[in-house]
Motif scaffolding. Structure first.
Motif, PDB file in Angstrom:
ATOM      1  N   SER A 275       1.587  -1.544 -10.524  1.00  0.00           N
ATOM      2  CA  SER A 275       0.724  -2.673 -10.864  1.00  0.00           C
ATOM      3  C   SER A 275       1.169  -3.946 -10.143  1.00  0.00           C
ATOM      4  N   LEU A 276       2.492  -4.130 -10.027  1.00  0.00           N
ATOM      5  CA  LEU A 276       3.024  -5.273  -9.277  1.00  0.00           C
ATOM      6  C   LEU A 276       2.613  -5.192  -7.815  1.00  0.00           C
ATOM      7  N   ALA A 277       2.713  -3.995  -7.228  1.00  0.00           N
ATOM      8  CA  ALA A 277       2.317  -3.812  -5.831  1.00  0.00           C
ATOM      9  C   ALA A 277       0.828  -4.078  -5.642  1.00  0.00           C
ATOM     10  N   LEU A 278       0.012  -3.715  -6.643  1.00  0.00           N
ATOM     11  CA  LEU A 278      -1.424  -3.977  -6.564  1.00  0.00           C
ATOM     12  C   LEU A 278      -1.706  -5.475  -6.504  1.00  0.00           C
ATOM     13  N   ALA A 279      -1.005  -6.258  -7.324  1.00  0.00           N
ATOM     14  CA  ALA A 279      -1.190  -7.716  -7.305  1.00  0.00           C
ATOM     15  C   ALA A 279      -0.817  -8.291  -5.938  1.00  0.00           C
ATOM     16  N   ASP A 280       0.307  -7.828  -5.383  1.00  0.00           N
ATOM     17  CA  ASP A 280       0.737  -8.315  -4.065  1.00  0.00           C
ATOM     18  C   ASP A 280      -0.222  -7.865  -2.965  1.00  0.00           C
ATOM     19  N   LEU A 281      -0.739  -6.638  -3.098  1.00  0.00           N
ATOM     20  CA  LEU A 281      -1.704  -6.135  -2.108  1.00  0.00           C
ATOM     21  C   LEU A 281      -2.982  -6.957  -2.124  1.00  0.00           C
ATOM     22  N   LEU A 282      -3.502  -7.237  -3.316  1.00  0.00           N
ATOM     23  CA  LEU A 282      -4.734  -8.020  -3.429  1.00  0.00           C
ATOM     24  C   LEU A 282      -4.534  -9.451  -2.927  1.00  0.00           C
ATOM     25  N   LEU A 283      -3.344  -9.993  -3.136  1.00  0.00           N
ATOM     26  CA  LEU A 283      -3.047 -11.319  -2.587  1.00  0.00           C
ATOM     27  C   LEU A 283      -3.160 -11.283  -1.064  1.00  0.00           C
TER      28      LEU A 283
ATOM     29  N   SER B 250       5.540 -11.854  -1.759  1.00  0.00           N
ATOM     30  CA  SER B 250       4.789 -10.606  -1.897  1.00  0.00           C
ATOM     31  C   SER B 250       5.070  -9.656  -0.742  1.00  0.00           C
ATOM     32  N   THR B 251       5.515 -10.207   0.389  1.00  0.00           N
ATOM     33  CA  THR B 251       5.909  -9.375   1.525  1.00  0.00           C
ATOM     34  C   THR B 251       7.289  -8.778   1.298  1.00  0.00           C
ATOM     35  N   CYS B 252       8.143  -9.519   0.611  1.00  0.00           N
ATOM     36  CA  CYS B 252       9.547  -9.111   0.453  1.00  0.00           C
ATOM     37  C   CYS B 252       9.725  -7.942  -0.504  1.00  0.00           C
ATOM     38  N   ASN B 253       8.886  -7.846  -1.546  1.00  0.00           N
ATOM     39  CA  ASN B 253       9.101  -6.815  -2.566  1.00  0.00           C
ATOM     40  C   ASN B 253       9.173  -5.398  -1.991  1.00  0.00           C
TER      41      ASN B 253
ATOM     42  N   LEU C 280       0.829  -1.199   0.000  1.00  0.00           N
ATOM     43  CA  LEU C 280       0.000   0.000   0.000  1.00  0.00           C
ATOM     44  C   LEU C 280       0.868   1.255   0.000  1.00  0.00           C
ATOM     45  N   LEU C 281       1.972   1.236   0.755  1.00  0.00           N
ATOM     46  CA  LEU C 281       2.896   2.372   0.776  1.00  0.00           C
ATOM     47  C   LEU C 281       3.548   2.582  -0.593  1.00  0.00           C
TER      48      LEU C 281
ATOM     49  N   THR D 212      -3.753 -18.024  -7.924  1.00  0.00           N
ATOM     50  CA  THR D 212      -2.959 -18.257  -9.130  1.00  0.00           C
ATOM     51  C   THR D 212      -2.813 -16.991  -9.963  1.00  0.00           C
ATOM     52  N   VAL D 213      -3.900 -16.239 -10.110  1.00  0.00           N
ATOM     53  CA  VAL D 213      -3.857 -15.014 -10.920  1.00  0.00           C
ATOM     54  C   VAL D 213      -2.855 -14.017 -10.341  1.00  0.00           C
ATOM     55  N   PHE D 214      -2.922 -13.757  -9.044  1.00  0.00           N
ATOM     56  CA  PHE D 214      -2.050 -12.751  -8.445  1.00  0.00           C
ATOM     57  C   PHE D 214      -0.583 -13.180  -8.482  1.00  0.00           C
ATOM     58  N   CYS D 215      -0.324 -14.467  -8.276  1.00  0.00           N
ATOM     59  CA  CYS D 215       1.060 -14.948  -8.308  1.00  0.00           C
ATOM     60  C   CYS D 215       1.625 -14.903  -9.730  1.00  0.00           C
ATOM     61  N   LEU D 216       0.823 -15.310 -10.706  1.00  0.00           N
ATOM     62  CA  LEU D 216       1.274 -15.242 -12.104  1.00  0.00           C
ATOM     63  C   LEU D 216       1.447 -13.791 -12.554  1.00  0.00           C
TER      64      LEU D 216
END
Length: 341
Positions: free
Chosen positions: A72-80, A301-304, A50-51, A112-116
């Motif tokens: 966009s990458l952060a959005l995928a990780d956030l939604l996960l 997704s936490t590490c990014n 989110l930050l 699967t969608v968010f990880c891909l």
């Protein structure tokens, strides 16, 4: 029959029906520890990404094609973190899925969608870094906002279509019947065609990684040569300072993304290999080991955002402004976060 009922009475089940999965009994302290670790992981994933999103949205200097890919990458990780991890945490406590078959399929779809989407975005960002480092003169005209939007659309569209076909298409399930595993126990949230799923996901997840590795080998060679050129440019008149700063930022961005790709491989490779091998051995991986591997993958997704914190001074400055509420002022949107770098 008497033996069957005696055994069922001794072994707690997820549901009071025949064919139910057994509950994994753990001491209260262990259950509490699992909840605490998973909760911390979920909160860091949500807050960190989110930050990243707020930083790129608010500060105008960060409105670049590359950073929109990061957004966009952060959005995928956030939604996960918001839609997948909380339910996975509940399942991890006693190895039971209590939310029904329909939501199990939706949960697997989102997972699967968010990880891909993450791996596709990392691949596209590596293409961007390759262009910026290896062809800097043409880079501004080659990687435009329009190109970034195309990459973002592909990065989301391909995973959604691919996953939807395999999870919701009746035709696929009927055509691939010979590959399907027998129905798993009730409460496991394991899909029927996971034997084939494990083998298909391996190239889907890691073919982009092989591309990234090849690109980074070339980036490393070119960046090493450029480092020597930058050292000589430091001795030139002040007129070249802007060029030097820009070159250093490009190399820093490439190095940071290289770390992110390495962390991705470290987090996901054990799980993907286990899934692929396990499908050949009739799924003998103990539930505890499977949970450890999947959560290790989730924590990528936490590490990014943590990688950004330790690598980018501009991100640390942006986070400081956000946490001190200074970002709520419209005047801060024009701050040069790259200053003094």
């Amino acid at each position: 029959m008497m033996t069957h009922f005696s055994f069922s009475a001794l072994v707690p089940l997820c549901f009071p029906v025949n064919g139910s999965c057994p509950i994994t009994l753990r001491p209260f302290g262990v259950q509490l520890a699992i909840y605490v670790v998973c909760t911390i992981g979920v909160l860091v994933t949500i807050m960190g990404n989110l930050l990243v999103m707020i930083s790129i949205f608010h500060f105008k200097i960060l409105h670049t094609p590359t950073n929109f890919l990061l957004l966009s990458l952060a959005l995928a990780d956030l939604l996960l973190g918001l839609t997948v991890l909380p339910f996975s945490a509940i399942r991890s406590v006693d190895n039971c899925w209590r939310f029904g078959d329909d939501f199990c399929r939706l949960h697997t779809f989102l997972d699967t969608v968010f990880c891909l989407t993450s791996i596709f975005h990392l691949c596209f960002i590596s293409v961007d870094r390759h262009s910026a480092i290896c062809d800097p003169l043409l880079y501004p005209t080659k990687f435009t906002l329009r190109v970034a939007c195309v990459y973002i659309t592909l990065g989301w569209g391909v995973p959604v279509v691919y996953t939807f076909i395999f999870l919701y298409s009746k035709g696929i399930e009927e055509e691939l019947g010979q590959f399907l595993q027998a129905l798993p126990c009730a409460g496991s949230c394991q899909l029927l065609y996971n034997k084939l799923w494990g083998w298909i996901n391996f190239p889907v997840f890691f073919f982009p990684c092989f591309i990234m590795i090849g690109l980074y080998i070339k980036i490393f060679i070119v960046a090493t040569r450029q480092a020597k050129q930058i050292s000589s440019m430091d001795k030139k008149p002040k007129g070249s300072k802007h060029q030097i700063g820009a070159a250093k930022r490009e190399r820093k961005a490439a190095k940071t993304l290289g770390i992110a790709v390495g962390v991705y491989l470290l987090c996901w490779l054990p799980f993907i290999i286990d899934t692929m091998v396990d499908s050949l051995l009739d799924f003998i991986t103990p539930p505890v080991v499977f949970d450890i591997l999947i959560w290790f993958a989730y924590f990528n997704s936490t590490c990014n955002p943590l990688i950004y914190v330790f690598s980018y001074r501009w991100f640390r400055k942006a986070v400081k402004l956000i946490l001190t509420c200074q970002a709520f002022s419209t005047r801060t949107s024009a701050i040069d976060l790259y200053q003094e770098e």
